[in-house]
Design a protein around this motif. Structure first.
Motif: not given
Lengths: 185, 610
Positions: A24, A44, A47-48, A50-51, A87-89, A157-158, A175-176, A178-179, B61, B64-65, B67, B70, B133-134, B136, B138
């Motif tokens: 990733l 990122f 990855n978004f 995916k969440f 990528e496949v989501v 970060r975001f 989960k998204l 939380t980060v 997460a 993935a990010f 972090d 977290s 994740l999906s 994959r 990670i």
């Protein structure tokens, strides 16, 4: 800091990564010449997807790809294309597209608004429903954007404007959340 | 175990119960612990697997990010598991995104593994799980769980088992001390009873029966045995007392015998069953002048007259062998060297089984009697000789008198006047009577002589001869004679005929008006035959029943009953010559029965002639 630790990665870990082939977060060495910050941000963006759960109506067909669109100036270079390649989501392909104008409704699922766009607050409502809007800086979310990249301690970060996302019919994974840094506008 | 054999049953029972209980508990405890630890491992594995899944999910997460904060927060939730030592989230490149180390533990997160793993290592249970994740990968989650919980559990279990063991042993001890009384008390009772019996010898002690099981049976048998011993013991005591009394009695009897033997004028002795003299009374000692030691055993034989020694010893030997009474006449030397005649008699005393236990004998001095007997025998013999010669010598002259008085009465009958004829008649009659008398006297003297060896004769045949001699008289008297079958006897034929003839003749002679009825029979009595001749004649006054056997004794002087008065004397002489006896039983007018006995076997006939 990550660069510093990279040299210390144990051999086994490298072997594991090579064996797995895909990653990733691609090794930054492959992205030489590109700014490191946007490589992370490209990852990122992928990855978004995916969440986040889009309403089924957001897609034209069941196998319509998840398109990540860059509006305005493209800061990613080839990084985004490399990231999404193959990528496949959730059973949908992920594609990267670039627009200099407002894309057609349902054409994009993620729209990265480049810093070239000035009047964000006016722009956002035009982008339509069912689209995840991602921008740079806290001003983006303050203007009504959903996710904004911020640099904190030299790390990417975001922020998430949860209200904006929910108003757009998107479901954000807990989960998204939380980060992310959550902001209420 | 080595000395288990010798400890009391009480303790044995206790040991058995305790060992059984403890080993059962121990085994089941070990089984439970082993099974539980197996289950526990399985559940721990499941638990950790689930936990790893959750952590992995919650870390997607953060990975993935990128972090770490977290991810660290997610891992920090593991504080709730005190046995979780390390937890690490690795990126795919093998670098750690976040790690958790139990407070106080040294951090050493195991490396990520390519495949999911769950295994026990030296440090504990290792869980390695891919974070997806999906679809994959990670990253990787690694958990290290120490086995302190297992050992804690084991310790807890061990402690529980030990506690249960102790408590149940205590309960078993209490229960067994109550229950063992059921077995041990009857045994103790029995032991007390046996100890009491063996120490006091009192067989009236009885063990108390406390149960109906084998011990009860044992107690019953033991009591039965005691009863048996008790009764045997009391009968033994009785027997001992009886024996004591019997011994006292025997002692008294012995003293009495001694006193009696010492007081007797006779010489008394006793001898063993083998014939050795073992007691001689004072009279023996005084008479022979010997000491008891000298006279004992065979010593007495030295004092016998040499002429009597052989016959005495032979006769004594035969008596010892047969047990028949000993009887001998012998000369015994007096202290002054003079031999004097003694009659020695001895009889065997027998015990209850009929075995000879003792010979008791006596010697009676018969010296003077013997001398007188000898004189008498000599005189009698002389007299017999005289009577025989006299009657024999008288026969010739009396025959002359008879013959010539016959001739005179025939030739000179007409010459004589009536007085002369009458006188001649008296002379003839007197001569005839004198001849008869002399014949009878000769018969009488001959009656004492037995000629030749005796053989058995058929007394029936002898009776027949006697009856045919008397045939005329029987016919004249119109008499009837009846007789039974008569036995064989050992007696001179002519002598027996004489006896029959005289007795039957008397029966015919002393008759009443009725025709005479005579009955002859014989019965066996011991070693003799008793003959009887019964008639229905005039009978005999009991007053005269001895007299009639005397020579010339006649009860009737009248002419009606003629005779010389010598017949019964002859009969007596004959019968006594053969060792028999003759007698009469009668009363006047009732008839008479003459009895005489004849020994079954030939008597030992003395050589004396008569």
């Amino acid at each position: 800091m990550e660069q510093v630790t990279r040299n210390r990665v144990p051999r086994t870990a490298i072997i594991v990564c090579l064996t797995m082939g895909l990653s990733l977060v691609p090794p930054l060495s492959r992205l030489s010449g590109e700014p490191l910050e946007y490589q992370v941000k490209a990852a990122f963006l992928l990855n978004f997807t995916k969440f986040i759960e889009w309403p089924a109506a957001a897609f034209e067909t069941p196998d319509s790809p998840i398109a990540i669109c860059v509006l305005g100036d493209d800061p990613f270079g080839s990084a985004l294309d490399q990231i999404v390649a193959g990528e496949v989501v959730n059973g949908r392909r992920v594609a990267a597209q670039r627009f200099n104008h407002i894309p057609a409704p349902k054409a994009c699922k993620v729209i990265f608004v480049g810093t070239s766009e000035k009047d964000i607050a006016r722009l956002l409502p035009e982008l339509g429903i069912g689209v995840l809007t991602v921008g740079e800086g806290t001003s983006f979310t303050r203007a009504g954007g959903m996710i904004a990249f911020v640099i904190e301690n030299r790390r990417v970060r975001f922020e998430i404007n949860r209200t904006a996302a929910e108003n757009a019919g998107l479901k954000l994974s807990s989960k998204l959340l939380t980060v992310a840094k959550l902001v209420e506008r | 175990m080595f000395r288990l054999k010798n400890i009391p049953i009480k303790q044995k029972l206790m040991i058995i119960i305790m060992v059984t209980t403890a080993s059962a508990l121990l085994l089941s405890g070990v089984g439970i612990v082993a099974f539980d630890s197996l289950l526990f491992r399985q559940s721990l594995e499941r638990d950790l697997s689930t936990l790893a899944q959750i952590i992995a999910d919650n870390s997607t997460a953060a990975l993935a990010f990128n972090d770490p904060q977290s991810a660290s927060e997610t891992l920090a939730a593991l504080r709730a598991r005190p046995h979780l030592v390390d937890a690490c989230v690795y990126r795919t490149d093998g670098t750690a995104l976040a790690s958790y180390t139990r407070p106080g533990a040294r951090s050493a997160c195991p490396a990520a593994e390519a495949r999911d793993a769950l295994r026990f290592t030296s440090r504990g249970l290792l869980v390695s799980r891919a974070i997806l994740l999906s679809g994959r990968r990670i990253g990787t989650l690694v958990l290290l769980y120490d086995l302190g919980e297992i050992s804690e559990r084991m310790k807890l279990y061990g402690a529980t088992v030990v506690a249960v063991l102790l408590v149940s042993s205590l309960i078993a001890l209490l229960l067994s001390s109550m229950l063992r009384a059921v077995i041990a008390t009857p045994i103790s009772q029995l032991v007390r009873a046996t100890t009491s019996v063996s120490e006091t010898g009192d067989y009236s002690v009885r063990a108390q029966r406390l149960s109906g099981d084998e011990l009860g049976v044992l107690v019953d048998r033991f009591n039965g045995m005691l009863a048996g011993i008790q009764s045997r013991e009391s009968s033994l005591r009785r027997a001992l007392r009886d024996r004591e009394e019997a011994l006292q009695d025997a002692k008294k009897a012995h003293e009495r015998f001694r006193f009696m033997a010492e007081s007797m004028p006779q010489k008394i002795f006793t001898a063993t069953p083998g014939g050795e003299g073992d007691y001689f009374n004072r009279q023996w000692i005084e008479y022979t002048g010997m000491t008891l030691e000298q006279i004992k055993d065979e010593g007495w034989t030295q004092y016998l007259h040499p002429d009597d020694l052989d016959t005495t010893v032979e006769s004594w030997r035969r008596s010892i062998e047969t047990g028949e009474p000993f009887h001998a006449q012998q000369r015994v030397r007096r202290v002054d060297g003079v031999y004097r005649w003694h009659l020695c008699r001895a009889r065997a005393m027998r015990d209850a089984q009929g075995n000879i236990s003792l010979w008791i004998g006596s010697n009676t001095e018969i010296h003077e009697q013997k001398e007188k007997e000898e004189e008498l025998r000599q005189a009698n013999e002389d007299l017999q000789q005289f009577a025989y010669s006299a009657s024999h010598d008288l026969q010739e002259p009396i025959r002359n008198v008879a013959v010539y008085s016959e001739i005179i009465s025939k030739r000179y009958y007409n010459v004589l006047d009536s007085d002369g004829r009458q006188f001649l008649g008296f002379l003839t009659e007197g001569g005839r009577r004198l001849a008869t008398l002399i014949d009878d006297l000769l018969t009488y003297t001959r009656a004492g002589v037995i000629e030749g060896d005796l053989t058995a004769v058929d007394s029936s045949a002898v009776l027949q001869h006697a009856l045919s001699s008397l045939a005329e008289a029987i016919r004249e008297n119109d008499a009837s004679v009846a007789y039974d079958a008569l036995p064989q006897v050992c007696m001179g034929e002519s002598h027996l005929q004489q006896v029959f003839q005289n007795l039957i003749g008397n029966a015919l002679k002393y008759r009443r008006e009725d025709p005479p009825q005579i009955y002859i029979s014989a019965v066996h009595l011991g070693a003799t035959w008793r003959f009887s001749v019964r008639d229905n004649g005039i009978g005999i006054d009991p007053h005269y029943k001895e007299v009639i056997f005397g020579v010339f004794k006649r009860l009737h002087r009248d002419q009606k009953y003629s005779g010389t008065g010598i017949g019964l004397a002859i009969c007596q002489r004959v019968v006594e010559r053969y060792g028999g006896r003759i007698w009469v039983e009668s009363s006047p007018g009732e008839g008479a029965t003459f009895f005489f006995t004849v020994p079954e076997h030939a008597p030992r006939v003395q050589s004396a002639t008569a």
